[in-house]
Design a protein around this motif. Sequence first.
Motif, PDB file in Angstrom:
ATOM      1  N   TYR A 111       0.834  -1.206   0.000  1.00  0.00           N
ATOM      2  CA  TYR A 111       0.000   0.000   0.000  1.00  0.00           C
ATOM      3  C   TYR A 111       0.868   1.255   0.000  1.00  0.00           C
ATOM      4  CZ  TYR A 111      -4.005   2.977   1.232  1.00  0.00           C
ATOM      5  OH  TYR A 111      -4.999   3.931   1.233  1.00  0.00           O
ATOM      6  N   GLN A 115       0.256   0.391  -4.232  1.00  0.00           N
ATOM      7  CA  GLN A 115      -0.658  -0.688  -4.620  1.00  0.00           C
ATOM      8  C   GLN A 115      -2.012  -0.483  -3.945  1.00  0.00           C
ATOM      9  OE1 GLN A 115       0.922  -4.602  -3.785  1.00  0.00           O
ATOM     10  NE2 GLN A 115      -0.905  -5.673  -4.522  1.00  0.00           N
ATOM     11  N   ARG A 116      -3.067  -0.666  -4.689  1.00  0.00           N
ATOM     12  CA  ARG A 116      -4.409  -0.499  -4.136  1.00  0.00           C
ATOM     13  C   ARG A 116      -5.294  -1.733  -4.350  1.00  0.00           C
ATOM     14  NH1 ARG A 116      -1.952   2.635  -1.971  1.00  0.00           N
ATOM     15  NH2 ARG A 116      -2.263   4.869  -1.677  1.00  0.00           N
ATOM     16  N   THR A 117      -4.860  -2.645  -5.202  1.00  0.00           N
ATOM     17  CA  THR A 117      -5.633  -3.862  -5.443  1.00  0.00           C
ATOM     18  C   THR A 117      -4.812  -5.069  -5.012  1.00  0.00           C
ATOM     19  OG1 THR A 117      -6.792  -2.853  -7.308  1.00  0.00           O
ATOM     20  CG2 THR A 117      -6.843  -5.250  -7.160  1.00  0.00           C
ATOM     21  N   VAL A 121      -9.028  -7.522  -4.688  1.00  0.00           N
ATOM     22  CA  VAL A 121      -9.770  -6.655  -3.769  1.00  0.00           C
ATOM     23  C   VAL A 121      -9.146  -5.260  -3.799  1.00  0.00           C
ATOM     24  CG1 VAL A 121     -10.502  -6.265  -1.386  1.00  0.00           C
ATOM     25  CG2 VAL A 121     -10.324  -8.605  -2.282  1.00  0.00           C
ATOM     26  N   THR A 122      -9.947  -4.245  -4.093  1.00  0.00           N
ATOM     27  CA  THR A 122      -9.447  -2.861  -4.161  1.00  0.00           C
ATOM     28  C   THR A 122      -9.799  -2.117  -2.878  1.00  0.00           C
ATOM     29  OG1 THR A 122      -9.693  -2.817  -6.557  1.00  0.00           O
ATOM     30  CG2 THR A 122      -9.519  -0.692  -5.439  1.00  0.00           C
ATOM     31  N   VAL A 123      -8.799  -1.447  -2.311  1.00  0.00           N
ATOM     32  CA  VAL A 123      -9.013  -0.665  -1.083  1.00  0.00           C
ATOM     33  C   VAL A 123      -8.798   0.815  -1.406  1.00  0.00           C
ATOM     34  CG1 VAL A 123      -8.351  -2.564   0.435  1.00  0.00           C
ATOM     35  CG2 VAL A 123      -6.598  -1.008  -0.384  1.00  0.00           C
ATOM     36  N   PRO A 124      -9.435   1.707  -0.654  1.00  0.00           N
ATOM     37  CA  PRO A 124      -9.386   3.141  -0.986  1.00  0.00           C
ATOM     38  C   PRO A 124      -8.060   3.808  -0.599  1.00  0.00           C
ATOM     39  CG  PRO A 124     -10.671   2.807   0.999  1.00  0.00           C
ATOM     40  CD  PRO A 124     -10.342   1.442   0.475  1.00  0.00           C
ATOM     41  N   ASP A 125      -7.850   5.007  -1.111  1.00  0.00           N
ATOM     42  CA  ASP A 125      -6.712   5.827  -0.714  1.00  0.00           C
ATOM     43  C   ASP A 125      -6.934   6.362   0.700  1.00  0.00           C
ATOM     44  OD1 ASP A 125      -5.417   5.579  -3.170  1.00  0.00           O
ATOM     45  OD2 ASP A 125      -6.541   7.268  -4.038  1.00  0.00           O
ATOM     46  N   THR A 139      -8.015 -12.414   0.597  1.00  0.00           N
ATOM     47  CA  THR A 139      -6.984 -12.251  -0.424  1.00  0.00           C
ATOM     48  C   THR A 139      -6.268 -13.588  -0.612  1.00  0.00           C
ATOM     49  OG1 THR A 139      -5.398 -11.499   1.243  1.00  0.00           O
ATOM     50  CG2 THR A 139      -6.641  -9.807   0.091  1.00  0.00           C
ATOM     51  N   THR A 151      -6.109 -13.484  -8.131  1.00  0.00           N
ATOM     52  CA  THR A 151      -7.527 -13.129  -8.021  1.00  0.00           C
ATOM     53  C   THR A 151      -8.375 -14.402  -8.033  1.00  0.00           C
ATOM     54  OG1 THR A 151      -7.878 -13.001 -10.412  1.00  0.00           O
ATOM     55  CG2 THR A 151      -7.100 -10.997  -9.304  1.00  0.00           C
TER      56      THR A 151
END
Length: 472
Positions: A111, A115-117, A121-125, A139, A151
Motif C-alpha cells: 500500500y 498498490q491499491r488492489t 480486492v481494491t481498497v481506498p486511498d 486475499t 484473483t
Amino acid sequence: MNTLTHFASPQLPLLHRGKVRDSLRAPSGDRLIIVTDRLSAFDSVLETAIPHKGAVLNGLANFWFEKTAHIIPNHVIKLVDANAMLVKEAEPIKVEMIVRQYLTGSMWRGYQEGQRTFSGVTVPDGLTKNQPFPQAIVTPTTKEESDREITPENLVSEGWVTKELYDQMAVKSQMLFAVGSQLLAEKGIILVDTKYEFGLLNGKLILIDEMHTPDSSRFWAAEDYARNPETAEQMDKEYVRQWLIANKKDGKYLRALTPEVAQEASRRYLDIYQRIVGQALPTAETEAADAPHTGRQDARARLLANLVQAGMIKDAWVNIVMGSPADKEHCEKIRQQFEGYDVFTQLRVTSAHKNGEAIAGMAEIWNNSIEPGVIIAVAGLSNGLGGALAANVNVPVISCPPYKDYAELAMNLNSSVIMPSGTPNLTVVRPDNAAQGALRALNLPRLRERLNKDILATKAKLRAADEELRIL
C-alpha cells in the motif's frame, strides 16, 4: 532445553517434513501430524527450538477445530499427544485463503508503494497503518514454492479450483474469521489476519492444517492497539523476528537464539495459549511440577508412551538388514525369534559395496527414532555391511552371518573381529542368540522382566531334567 525438534520412526513412513510439522502414515492409513518445537523465521528453520511451542500450536489448533466444527467439518480424528494429532487423509486444495481485517504486514508495505488492489480486492486511498477495513477481506494466494497473490477469477481460469468451490471456501473463511474474532475479542485479543487451508474428503469440503494459531495468524493485544494502533506489537513469533533483525551479523540473520530469547519466546507462546483457552498448557504444568524431582519431563518419552498407548507403534524396533535377497531365509529365522516379545521387526536389503549410499537414508531414521532400536546385519563372506552400518548409526549393530560351511564362517568372523576403530559391530553366529542379544540391547524394563522369566523357566527345565536323570 526439553524440546521436540525432530520426529522419526522406522514404524511410521514419512510423508512430508515441513518447517514445523512432520507428517507420517499411521497404521490405520490416516495421517499422523507431529508438531515440533522448530521455529522458522525469514524462510529458514532456526537451530534453536522453542520449548512448548509445538504443544501450543497443536493444542490451539485442536481447540479451534472443536469450536468451529458446526461451521465446517475438519480433518481431526483425535489428539494423540500434546504434540501429535491423528487426522483424516484429505486431498489438499493448493490455495491459501488469507482473511484480513487490518491494513498491516505485507499488504501495508504494498500500500505504501502505491498498490491499491490485492488479490482482486481494491481498497481506498488515505488509509493509515494498522487501520481496520469496514469488513474483513479475503486475499487468496496459491500454495507454490513461493506463495503468489492471485484473483479469484484467475484461480478458476488457471484450474486451481472451480468457481463453486472457491465461493464455498470464501464464505466459510469469512464465517470462521467472524467466530474467531468474536471469541478472541472476549479475551482481549484482536485477530488481525489469518490463513485457512481446505481439502476434499469424499468430494466434500473440509478444513485442514491449522487455524488461529500464532504461526498462522497475526494477533494484537486489544489494550496495546488501543494505546497506539500503529505500534501494536504482534503476539506471536514477531518478537523473535525483531530480535533477529536487531542482531544481524555481516548483513545476515543469526541461525541460533540465545537461551534468554528462546525462553522469552516460549513464555509468549504459553501466554497466548492460556489467554485463548482459559487455562495453562497441561504439559507445561506437568513439567514444572516434575522439575524439582526429575529435572525435566522428556517430551520425546511422553510422546512415545502416548503413541504406544494409542496402538500406533511398538515401544521398540529391530531392523534386520540383509546384503542380498538371497539371505532372506536366514533373516526370517532371526525374525521368528522375536515372536511373543511385542517388538516391531522389519527386513531391509542393502549392500555395503553395491548401494552403500542407501545406508545414509536409513541411518537418518534410525539415528533419530523416537523409540529404541537395534540393527541385525546379515551378510556372508566378508562383513562389510555390519561395519558400514556400525560406522553410521547410534544404535547397537549385531551381525549374524549366513554361511554354507566353516570356511565361509571363518572368513566372516575374521573380517568381523578386525573392524577398524569407530565401527562397534558385534557378531553372533546363531540366529536365536542374535535375537536374544538384540532384546537385551534394547534394555527395556518390560523386556528385562520377560527375559528374567525366560531365564528362570530354562533353569527350571534343567533342574527337572537333572532330577529325572538322578531317579533313573
